[in-house]
Design a protein around this motif. Structure first.
Motif, mmCIF file in Angstrom:
data_model
loop_
_atom_site.group_PDB
_atom_site.id
_atom_site.type_symbol
_atom_site.label_atom_id
_atom_site.label_comp_id
_atom_site.label_asym_id
_atom_site.label_seq_id
_atom_site.Cartn_x
_atom_site.Cartn_y
_atom_site.Cartn_z
ATOM 1 N N PHE A 170 -6.379 2.690 -3.528
ATOM 2 C CA PHE A 170 -6.034 1.266 -3.674
ATOM 3 C C PHE A 170 -6.710 0.365 -2.566
ATOM 4 C CE2 PHE A 170 -2.447 3.494 -5.796
ATOM 5 C CZ PHE A 170 -2.358 2.847 -6.773
ATOM 6 N N GLU A 171 -7.139 1.199 -1.464
ATOM 7 C CA GLU A 171 -7.718 0.218 -0.606
ATOM 8 C C GLU A 171 -9.258 -0.311 -0.794
ATOM 9 O OE1 GLU A 171 -5.999 2.876 0.244
ATOM 10 O OE2 GLU A 171 -4.676 2.135 1.942
ATOM 11 N N HIS A 172 -9.790 0.370 -1.825
ATOM 12 C CA HIS A 172 -11.281 0.054 -2.311
ATOM 13 C C HIS A 172 -11.474 -0.272 -3.563
ATOM 14 C CE1 HIS A 172 -11.441 2.447 1.647
ATOM 15 N NE2 HIS A 172 -12.284 1.269 2.117
ATOM 16 N N GLU A 173 -10.447 0.508 -4.334
ATOM 17 C CA GLU A 173 -11.038 0.270 -5.853
ATOM 18 C C GLU A 173 -10.693 -1.446 -6.109
ATOM 19 O OE1 GLU A 173 -12.294 2.237 -7.981
ATOM 20 O OE2 GLU A 173 -11.978 4.072 -6.985
ATOM 21 N N THR A 174 -11.412 -1.876 -7.239
ATOM 22 C CA THR A 174 -11.352 -3.255 -7.611
ATOM 23 C C THR A 174 -11.096 -3.209 -8.979
ATOM 24 O OG1 THR A 174 -13.532 -3.671 -7.359
ATOM 25 C CG2 THR A 174 -12.405 -4.235 -5.535
ATOM 26 N N TYR B 224 1.032 -1.158 0.129
ATOM 27 C CA TYR B 224 -0.102 -0.045 0.003
ATOM 28 C C TYR B 224 0.917 1.369 0.260
ATOM 29 C CZ TYR B 224 -4.651 -2.285 0.857
ATOM 30 O OH TYR B 224 -5.753 -3.068 0.346
ATOM 31 N N GLN B 225 1.752 1.235 0.762
ATOM 32 C CA GLN B 225 2.745 2.412 0.946
ATOM 33 C C GLN B 225 3.384 2.543 -0.565
ATOM 34 O OE1 GLN B 225 3.375 4.129 3.651
ATOM 35 N NE2 GLN B 225 4.204 5.603 2.099
ATOM 36 N N ILE B 226 3.895 1.461 -1.388
ATOM 37 C CA ILE B 226 4.460 1.729 -2.493
ATOM 38 C C ILE B 226 3.556 2.375 -3.522
ATOM 39 C CG2 ILE B 226 5.274 0.576 -4.571
ATOM 40 C CD1 ILE B 226 6.881 -1.357 -2.461
ATOM 41 N N LEU B 227 2.355 1.586 -3.246
ATOM 42 C CA LEU B 227 1.326 2.409 -4.261
ATOM 43 C C LEU B 227 0.838 3.549 -4.351
ATOM 44 C CD1 LEU B 227 -1.175 -1.083 -4.417
ATOM 45 C CD2 LEU B 227 0.538 -0.371 -6.303
ATOM 46 N N HIS B 228 0.791 4.060 -2.774
ATOM 47 C CA HIS B 228 0.544 5.610 -2.581
ATOM 48 C C HIS B 228 1.534 6.371 -2.989
ATOM 49 C CE1 HIS B 228 -3.342 4.994 -1.056
ATOM 50 N NE2 HIS B 228 -3.115 4.065 -0.123
ATOM 51 N N ASP B 229 2.730 5.854 -2.838
ATOM 52 C CA ASP B 229 3.868 6.794 -3.090
ATOM 53 C C ASP B 229 3.929 7.226 -4.721
ATOM 54 O OD1 ASP B 229 4.911 7.163 -0.765
ATOM 55 O OD2 ASP B 229 6.479 5.654 -0.873
ATOM 56 N N CYS B 230 3.535 5.837 -5.514
ATOM 57 C CA CYS B 230 3.614 6.112 -6.869
ATOM 58 C C CYS B 230 2.423 6.855 -7.246
ATOM 59 C CB CYS B 230 3.108 4.839 -7.468
ATOM 60 S SG CYS B 230 4.919 3.899 -7.521
ATOM 61 N N CYS B 231 0.963 6.530 -6.821
ATOM 62 C CA CYS B 231 -0.189 7.287 -7.336
ATOM 63 C C CYS B 231 -1.063 7.551 -6.030
ATOM 64 C CB CYS B 231 -1.080 6.367 -8.230
ATOM 65 S SG CYS B 231 0.078 5.512 -9.181
ATOM 66 N N PRO B 232 -0.563 8.896 -5.346
ATOM 67 C CA PRO B 232 -1.112 9.234 -4.192
ATOM 68 C C PRO B 232 -2.813 9.617 -4.488
ATOM 69 C CG PRO B 232 0.417 10.817 -4.933
ATOM 70 C CD PRO B 232 0.545 9.744 -5.966
ATOM 71 N N ASP B 233 -3.203 9.743 -5.582
ATOM 72 C CA ASP B 233 -4.796 10.312 -5.732
ATOM 73 C C ASP B 233 -5.580 9.078 -5.726
ATOM 74 O OD1 ASP B 233 -4.041 12.926 -5.484
ATOM 75 O OD2 ASP B 233 -3.948 12.974 -7.571
ATOM 76 N N GLN C 248 -4.959 -6.298 -4.061
ATOM 77 C CA GLN C 248 -4.943 -7.648 -3.708
ATOM 78 C C GLN C 248 -4.596 -8.508 -4.745
ATOM 79 O OE1 GLN C 248 -7.519 -5.663 -2.860
ATOM 80 N NE2 GLN C 248 -7.337 -5.672 -0.674
ATOM 81 N N ALA C 249 -4.793 -7.969 -6.094
ATOM 82 C CA ALA C 249 -4.485 -8.805 -7.318
ATOM 83 C C ALA C 249 -2.926 -8.596 -7.550
ATOM 84 C CB ALA C 249 -5.183 -8.164 -8.449
ATOM 85 N N ILE C 250 -2.419 -7.111 -7.248
ATOM 86 C CA ILE C 250 -0.889 -7.119 -7.401
ATOM 87 C C ILE C 250 -0.323 -7.751 -6.325
ATOM 88 C CG2 ILE C 250 0.774 -5.216 -7.209
ATOM 89 C CD1 ILE C 250 -1.415 -3.048 -8.088
ATOM 90 N N TYR C 251 -0.790 -8.022 -5.104
ATOM 91 C CA TYR C 251 -0.067 -8.749 -4.249
ATOM 92 C C TYR C 251 -0.125 -10.392 -4.676
ATOM 93 C CZ TYR C 251 1.055 -10.208 0.733
ATOM 94 O OH TYR C 251 1.705 -10.552 1.794
ATOM 95 N N ALA C 252 -1.049 -10.580 -5.091
ATOM 96 C CA ALA C 252 -1.035 -11.930 -5.422
ATOM 97 C C ALA C 252 0.101 -12.335 -6.498
ATOM 98 C CB ALA C 252 -2.687 -12.341 -6.228
ATOM 99 N N LEU C 253 -0.038 -11.305 -7.475
ATOM 100 C CA LEU C 253 1.156 -11.332 -8.394
ATOM 101 C C LEU C 253 2.590 -11.419 -7.988
ATOM 102 C CD1 LEU C 253 1.952 -10.977 -11.768
ATOM 103 C CD2 LEU C 253 1.902 -8.657 -11.260
ATOM 104 N N ILE C 254 2.844 -10.468 -7.183
ATOM 105 C CA ILE C 254 4.031 -10.381 -6.307
ATOM 106 C C ILE C 254 4.282 -11.872 -5.486
ATOM 107 C CG2 ILE C 254 5.359 -9.433 -4.363
ATOM 108 C CD1 ILE C 254 3.776 -6.953 -5.043
ATOM 109 N N GLN C 255 3.213 -12.386 -5.033
ATOM 110 C CA GLN C 255 3.700 -13.782 -4.318
ATOM 111 C C GLN C 255 3.882 -14.874 -5.241
ATOM 112 O OE1 GLN C 255 0.096 -13.925 -1.884
ATOM 113 N NE2 GLN C 255 1.509 -13.839 -0.118
ATOM 114 N N ARG C 256 3.099 -14.773 -6.482
ATOM 115 C CA ARG C 256 3.370 -15.867 -7.371
ATOM 116 C C ARG C 256 4.766 -15.717 -8.113
ATOM 117 N NH1 ARG C 256 2.737 -16.048 -12.959
ATOM 118 N NH2 ARG C 256 1.492 -13.955 -13.127
ATOM 119 N N LEU C 257 5.330 -14.285 -8.316
ATOM 120 C CA LEU C 257 6.533 -14.230 -8.971
ATOM 121 C C LEU C 257 7.641 -14.755 -8.026
ATOM 122 C CD1 LEU C 257 5.944 -11.127 -11.074
ATOM 123 C CD2 LEU C 257 6.111 -13.528 -11.707
#
Lengths: 524, 76
Positions: free
Chosen positions: B17-21, B5-14, B63-72
Motif C-alpha cells: 500500500f505504501e507504493h502502489e498507486t 496503513y495498519q488497517i490496510l495491511h491487516d486486511c490485505c497483508p500481501d 492516499q486516495a483512501i485517506y482523502a475519502l475518509i477525510q471527506r466523509l
C-alpha cells in the motif's frame, strides 16, 4: 436469423453500407432499423416482449430522472436534509417498482416452469393434483437486456448520468443487434456515445472488425462445434465409459463453452467494430487464471461487473451486513470476523449467477460451488499469506503460477459437471462415476474413437487449439494480435486477411458438411 | 495515516500500500478486499461509505483512501 449463417453476413454488409452512406447525424437510425429487423427475424412475439420492456423501463427512467433533477430547497439545513431523505425514499420506491417489474417478467418467462414443477413435486407428495406446466416463449436475449436495462435504471438512481429522453435512441441502446444474441451486458455511459454519434468510416475498424469476426467464426466452427458431439456423448452416456472419460467430457466442455461463447462474442464485437462501436469485452484468457476469483474477473466479464456493481457491493455494504459483521466481531477472531460479510455476499452473488445460467437445481449447485470456493479462498488468504511469508515463497514464481492455473482449471472443470449435466442428480452420478470408477487401465484407442475422438478429428482441433493458445499467451503479455497484424506491411496484412478469409470460406461458409450448432448462451 | 496503513495491511497483508498507486486499475485490490477494507474503515473511523463511493479513484492508493475518509468525516 442465425448469426453464424450467410444471411447474417449479407444483412450485416447491407447495414454497414447503409450506415456509411447516409449523413452522420442520422446513422443511428440505420442501426435502430437493422436491430428491429434482426430481432423480428426471430419472431414477432419476442419483439412484443422487448417493446414492452423498452417502453416500461423508458417511463421509469424519465421518472427517476425527474426525481434526480429535484434539489432540496428548504430554508434551513435541517429542512433540506429532511427533503433529501424524502426524495431518496421516493427514488428508492420508483427504482424498486421498476426492478420488480423487470425481473418479474424474466422470472415468470424463464423460471415459471421450473417453479411450477417444484411446487408440483411438493403437492403431489401430499396426494394433490399437479398444476399444468406453463410453456412461455423465451424471447431472444431476455437475460441480457433485462440486466442491461436494470443496470441503466440503477445508474440513474445513483445519479451517474441523466436519462436518455429520446425513446428511439433509448430503444437502440436496449436492442442494438450485436448485443442481443449473447450479450455482452453493455453499460449506457460506455456504449451510448459511439452508438449515437455517427462514426466516420475508418479502414482500421474494418480490418479489426473483419479479423475478429473471422477469428470468432473459426473458433466456434473448428473447436466448439467440432467438440460438441463428443461432449454430448460423454455427458449423456457417461456410464458406458470409464469414469476418467467423464472428466475428459467436462474438460472438453470447458473448451467447447469458451470457444462457443467467446467465439460468438468475437463475431458480434467484430460486427460492432465495423460501425466503429466498441462493446464491452467479455473474456480475458479465463483459463490462464491463477485463482477462482481471478477466473471470474476474466470469464463473462460484463455479467461479473454487473453483479459486482449492482448486487455484491450494495449487499455487502448494506446495514444488515454491517450488523452481521459487528455480531461476528463479538464471537469470532478479528481476522475471520471481517471476512464474514464479503463471504456471505459472495455466496449469494454466485447463487444468483447460477440462477442466471438457467432454471434447475444443477445451476444453483454450480453457483454455490463457485461461491463457496471463493469464500473459502477469502478465509484462507491470511493463512496462505503467512505461509508464503514464513517460507519466503514468491507468488509471481513460475511454480506458483502454474500451480494456481492447474488448481483453478480443475475447480472450473468440476463446476462444469453441474452446469451441463442436465440435472443435479445426473451431475452427482457423473462425479461419483469419475471418482469411483476412473478405469485408467481400460482407456484405449477404441474408447476414444467411440466418442468421436480419432486422429482425423483430434488433429485439426489440436492445431486450432495450439493457435488459440499462442494468441491467448500473446494477449496475456499485452500484445493485441489484430493490432499487430494491422501494423505489418500492406502485403503481409493482405496475405493474413486472405488466408483467414479462405480458411473461413473453406471450413465454414463454403463447407456443406458443416452445420453450425446454436450458441450455448443463445436464448438463455 | 499510520492507522490507515495498519488497517490496510491487516486486511490485505500481501499488498504494498505504501507504493502502489493503481490498486484498482491494475486489479491488485479486488472487490472482496474493497468490501473488507470498507467494513473496517466504517468501524474504525465511524464513517458511512456508500456504494457510490466505490469508484477506482477512491481506492487506487492509500492516499486516495485517506482523502475519502477525510471527506466523509467532514461531510458526516
Amino acid at each position: 436469423m442465425s448469426v453464424n449463417g450467410v444471411t447474417f453476413l449479407a444483412f450485416l454488409l447491407l447495414a454497414v453500407i447503409l450506415y456509411y452512406l447516409i449523413p452522420k447525424g442520422v446513422r443511428w437510425i440505420v442501426l435502430l432499423c437493422a436491430s428491429v429487423v434482426f430481432y423480428l427475424s426471430y419472431g414477432w412475439s419476442a419483439g412484443l416482449y422487448l417493446a414492452v420492456t423498452i417502453v416500461l423501463t423508458y417511463a421509469f427512467s424519465l421518472w427517476l430522472g425527474r426525481l434526480a433533477a429535484i434539489h432540496p430547497a428548504g430554508e434551513t439545513a435541517q429542512v433540506r436534509k429532511a427533503q433529501k431523505k424524502q426524495l431518496t425514499h421516493k427514488k428508492r420506491l420508483v427504482l424498486a417498482a421498476a426492478l420488480v417489474l423487470n425481473f418479474l417478467a424474466l422470472g415468470v418467462l424463464k423460471y415459471g416452469a421450473f417453479f411450477v414443477s417444484n411446487v408440483n413435486r411438493v403437492i403431489q407428495s401430499f396426494g394433490q393434483e399437479a398444476f399444468p406446466l406453463p410453456a412461455f416463449l423465451l424471447p431472444l436475449g431476455i437475460s441480457f437486456y433485462i440486466f442491461q436495462t436494470s443496470g441503466y435504471l440503477i445508474d440513474l438512481y445513483r445519479g451517474k448520468y441523466p436519462p436518455q429522453r429520446n425513446i428511439l435512441r433509448y430503444a437502440l441502446f436496449v436492442c442494438y443487434f450485436p448485443q442481443m444474441v449473447q450479450g455482452p451486458i453493455n453499460r449506457y455511459d460506455a456504449l451510448a456515445p459511439a452508438l449515437y454519434e455517427g462514426n466516420a468510416f475508418d479502414w482500421a475498424n474494418l480490418q479489426h472488425g473483419l479479423l475478429r469476426m473471422m477469428f470468432g467464426v473459426l473458433k466456434k466452427a473448428l473447436i466448439a462445434d467440432a467438440l460438441a458431439p463428443t461432449v454430448q456423448e460423454l455427458y449423456t452416456n457417461f456410464y458406458a465409459y470409464p469414469g476418467s472419460m467423464a472428466f475428459l467430457g467436462a474438460a472438453l466442455y470447458c473448451i467447447q463453452l469458451y470457444c462457443d461463447f467467446s467465439g460468438g462474442i468475437d463475431l458480434l464485437c467484430g460486427a460492432s467494430t465495423l460501425f466503429g462501436i466498441p462493446m464491452q469485452e467479455n473474456f480475458r484468457q479465463p483459463y490462464l487464471s491463477t485463482s477462482l476469483a481471478d477466473f471470474w474477473r476474466r470469464w463473462h466479464i460484463s455479467l461479473g461487473e454487473w453483479m459486482k456493481d449492482y448486487l455484491f457491493y450494495p449487499l455487502a455494504l448494506s446495514k444488515a451486513f454491517g450488523r452481521l459483521t459487528k455480531r461476528a466481531r463479538s464471537v469470532l477472531p478479528a481476522d475471520v470476523a471481517k471476512r464474514v460479510a464479503p463471504c456471505l455476499a459472495t455466496v449469494i452473488v454466485f447463487l444468483c449467477v447460477g440462477i442466471w445460467q438457467g432454471p434447475g437445481w444443477a445451476n444453483i449447485a454450480y453457483g454455490l460451488w463457485n461461491g463457496l470456493w471463493m469464500s473459502l479462498g477469502l478465509l484462507w488468504a491470511p493463512v496462505s499469506s503467512k505461509l508464503f511469508h514464513r517460507f519466503s515463497w514468491k507468488r509471481e514464481g513460475l511454480f506458483w503460477i502454474v500451480w494456481g492455473v492447474i488448481r483453478t482449471d480443475l475447480l472450473v472443470i468440476i463446476g462444469r459437471y453441474f452446469s451441463n449435466a442436465g440435472s443435479l442428480m445426473s451431475a452427482l452420478r457423473m462425479l461419483k462415476h469419475t471418482v469411483t470408477a476412473p478405469g485408467f487401465g481400460s482407456l484405449n484407442a477404441q474408447v476414444f474413437s467411440s466418442v468421436g475422438l480419432t486422429w482425423a478429428t483430434v488433429l485439426p482441433i489440436c492445431a486450432a487449439l495450439a493457435v488459440l493458445l499462442c494468441i491467448s499467451l500473446a494477449k496475456e503479455r499485452g500484445v493485441q494480435v489484430s493490432q499487430w497484424i494491422c501494423q505489418r506491411k500492406w502485403y503481409v496484412q493482405f496475405l493474413i486477411l486472405f488466408a483467414g478469409l479462405l480458411l473461413t470460406v473453406l471450413c465454414v461458409y463454403g463447407n456443406t458438411d458443416y452445420v453450425p450448432i446454436a450458441y450455448v448462451y443463445e436464448n438463455v | 495515516m499510520d492507522k490507515l496503513y495498519q488497517i490496510l495491511h491487516d486486511c490485505c497483508p500481501d499488498i504494498d500500500f505504501e507504493h502502489e498507486t493503481k490498486l484498482v486499475d491494475d486489479g491488485i485490490l479486488e472487490s472482496l478486499d474493497i468490501v473488507m477494507i470498507v467494513s473496517e474503515l466504517s468501524e474504525q473511523y465511524d464513517i458511512e461509505i456508500d456504494v457510490d463511493d466505490l469508484v477506482p479513484e477512491n481506492f487506487n492508493s492509500a492516499q486516495a483512501i485517506y482523502a475519502l475518509i477525510q471527506r466523509l468525516q467532514e461531510e458526516q
